[in-house]
Design a protein around this motif. Sequence first.
Motif, short mmCIF file in Angstrom:
data_model
loop_
_atom_site.label_atom_id
_atom_site.label_comp_id
_atom_site.label_asym_id
_atom_site.label_seq_id
_atom_site.Cartn_x
_atom_site.Cartn_y
_atom_site.Cartn_z
N MET A 1 -11.05 0.05 17.69
CA MET A 1 -11.70 1.12 16.98
C MET A 1 -10.81 1.61 15.84
SD MET A 1 -13.04 4.86 18.27
CE MET A 1 -12.95 4.29 19.92
N ILE A 2 -9.49 1.72 16.06
CA ILE A 2 -8.57 2.20 15.03
C ILE A 2 -8.04 1.02 14.25
CG2 ILE A 2 -6.44 3.45 14.57
CD1 ILE A 2 -6.87 4.93 17.21
N PRO A 3 -8.34 0.95 12.95
CA PRO A 3 -7.87 -0.19 12.17
C PRO A 3 -6.35 -0.20 12.09
CG PRO A 3 -9.54 1.07 10.99
CD PRO A 3 -9.15 1.87 12.19
N ALA A 4 -5.74 -1.30 12.46
CA ALA A 4 -4.29 -1.44 12.36
C ALA A 4 -3.96 -1.92 10.96
CB ALA A 4 -3.80 -2.43 13.40
N ASP A 5 -3.26 -1.09 10.21
CA ASP A 5 -2.94 -1.44 8.83
C ASP A 5 -1.74 -0.65 8.39
OD1 ASP A 5 -2.82 -1.69 6.02
OD2 ASP A 5 -4.95 -2.13 5.95
N ASN A 7 -0.79 -0.39 5.43
CA ASN A 7 -1.03 0.15 4.09
C ASN A 7 -2.06 1.28 4.09
OD1 ASN A 7 0.73 -1.74 2.86
ND2 ASN A 7 -0.87 -3.29 3.02
N LEU A 8 -2.36 1.83 5.26
CA LEU A 8 -3.39 2.86 5.34
C LEU A 8 -3.05 4.06 4.46
CD1 LEU A 8 -6.07 3.63 6.56
CD2 LEU A 8 -4.86 4.50 8.56
N ARG A 9 -1.80 4.47 4.45
CA ARG A 9 -1.40 5.61 3.61
C ARG A 9 -1.63 5.29 2.13
NH1 ARG A 9 2.20 10.29 3.37
NH2 ARG A 9 2.73 10.22 5.55
N ILE A 10 -1.35 4.07 1.73
CA ILE A 10 -1.55 3.66 0.32
C ILE A 10 -3.04 3.72 -0.02
CG2 ILE A 10 -1.38 1.72 -1.29
CD1 ILE A 10 1.16 0.87 0.30
N ILE A 11 -3.88 3.25 0.91
CA ILE A 11 -5.33 3.30 0.69
C ILE A 11 -5.79 4.75 0.56
CG2 ILE A 11 -7.58 2.84 1.77
CD1 ILE A 11 -6.18 0.36 3.09
N LEU A 12 -5.27 5.62 1.44
CA LEU A 12 -5.66 7.03 1.40
C LEU A 12 -5.21 7.69 0.09
CD1 LEU A 12 -4.90 8.15 5.07
CD2 LEU A 12 -7.13 7.63 4.04
N ALA A 21 -11.59 0.97 -5.67
CA ALA A 21 -11.17 -0.11 -4.76
C ALA A 21 -10.66 0.46 -3.44
CB ALA A 21 -10.12 -0.98 -5.42
N SER A 22 -9.90 1.54 -3.50
CA SER A 22 -9.38 2.18 -2.29
C SER A 22 -10.51 2.80 -1.48
CB SER A 22 -8.35 3.24 -2.64
OG SER A 22 -7.23 2.66 -3.24
N ARG A 29 -13.49 -0.41 6.21
CA ARG A 29 -12.70 -0.39 7.45
C ARG A 29 -13.31 0.54 8.50
NH1 ARG A 29 -7.15 -2.20 6.95
NH2 ARG A 29 -7.02 -3.30 4.96
N PHE A 30 -13.92 1.63 8.07
CA PHE A 30 -14.43 2.62 9.01
C PHE A 30 -15.95 2.64 9.09
CE2 PHE A 30 -10.11 4.02 8.41
CZ PHE A 30 -9.75 4.41 9.70
#
Length: 198
Positions: A1-5, A7-12, A21-22, A29-30
Motif C-alpha cells: 500500500m505504501i509506495p517504497a521510493d 525520491n518521494l521527498r523530491i516528488i513532493l 511531471a511530479s 503512485r497513489f
Amino acid sequence: MIPADHNLRIILEGCKREQRASQKELYNRFYGYGMSICMRYARHYEDALEILNDGFLKVFRGLPRFSYPEDENRLPSSLVTWIRKIMIHTAIDYYRSARHHAQEHEYELQEGKEAVYEQGDPLNRMTYAELIGVVQQLSPAYRAVFNLFVIDGFSHEEVAAILGISVGTSKSNLSKARLHLRHLLKNTHEEIAAKYER
C-alpha cells in the motif's frame, strides 16, 4: 500500500512547485490507494473517480502545508495517512453535495428477515470487490456511516460531527446499514455460493 521510493521527498517538492511531471508521478503512485477509499463511499466507478480527482486537487493544494516527519523513513506512512484523511473528507463532501441535490432513497427492511451465516459459508470467501459491490448498494446515508464507523474506525461522536447528524442517527443508520447488508447478502447468497462451488 505504501509506495517504497527514495525520491518521494523530491516528488513532493516538485508538486509544491506545481511541476506537472511530479504531480502526475504522485497521482499514479497513489491512484490505487486513493481509489480503494473512494470506491467504498461512491455508488459507481464514475463517482469514485470524481471524488478521487477532487481529492488529489486538495492534496496538491495542501502540500505546501504538509509537514515532513523528522524521521525520513516515516515519510511514506505519514503521507499515506494524510492522503487517506483528505480522500475520506472529500468523499463525505461529495455525499453532502449529493444529499442536497437529490432525494435519498431509504431502503425499508421487513422485520425478521435477517440472515445468519455459518463459518463455512461461501459468503466468508467473498472477494474485496464483491464485498464493496454490496456496500455500494446501500443508500448514501447508510453507506457513509458504515464506512466511517466500521471501516475507517471513527466513533459515533466523530461520525455525527463529520456528517452533521446526531449520535443517535449515526447509531440508527449503522444498525440499518448492517440489517440491509444482511438482506443484500441473503439475496445474493445463491449466486455467490454457486460461484465458489464450481
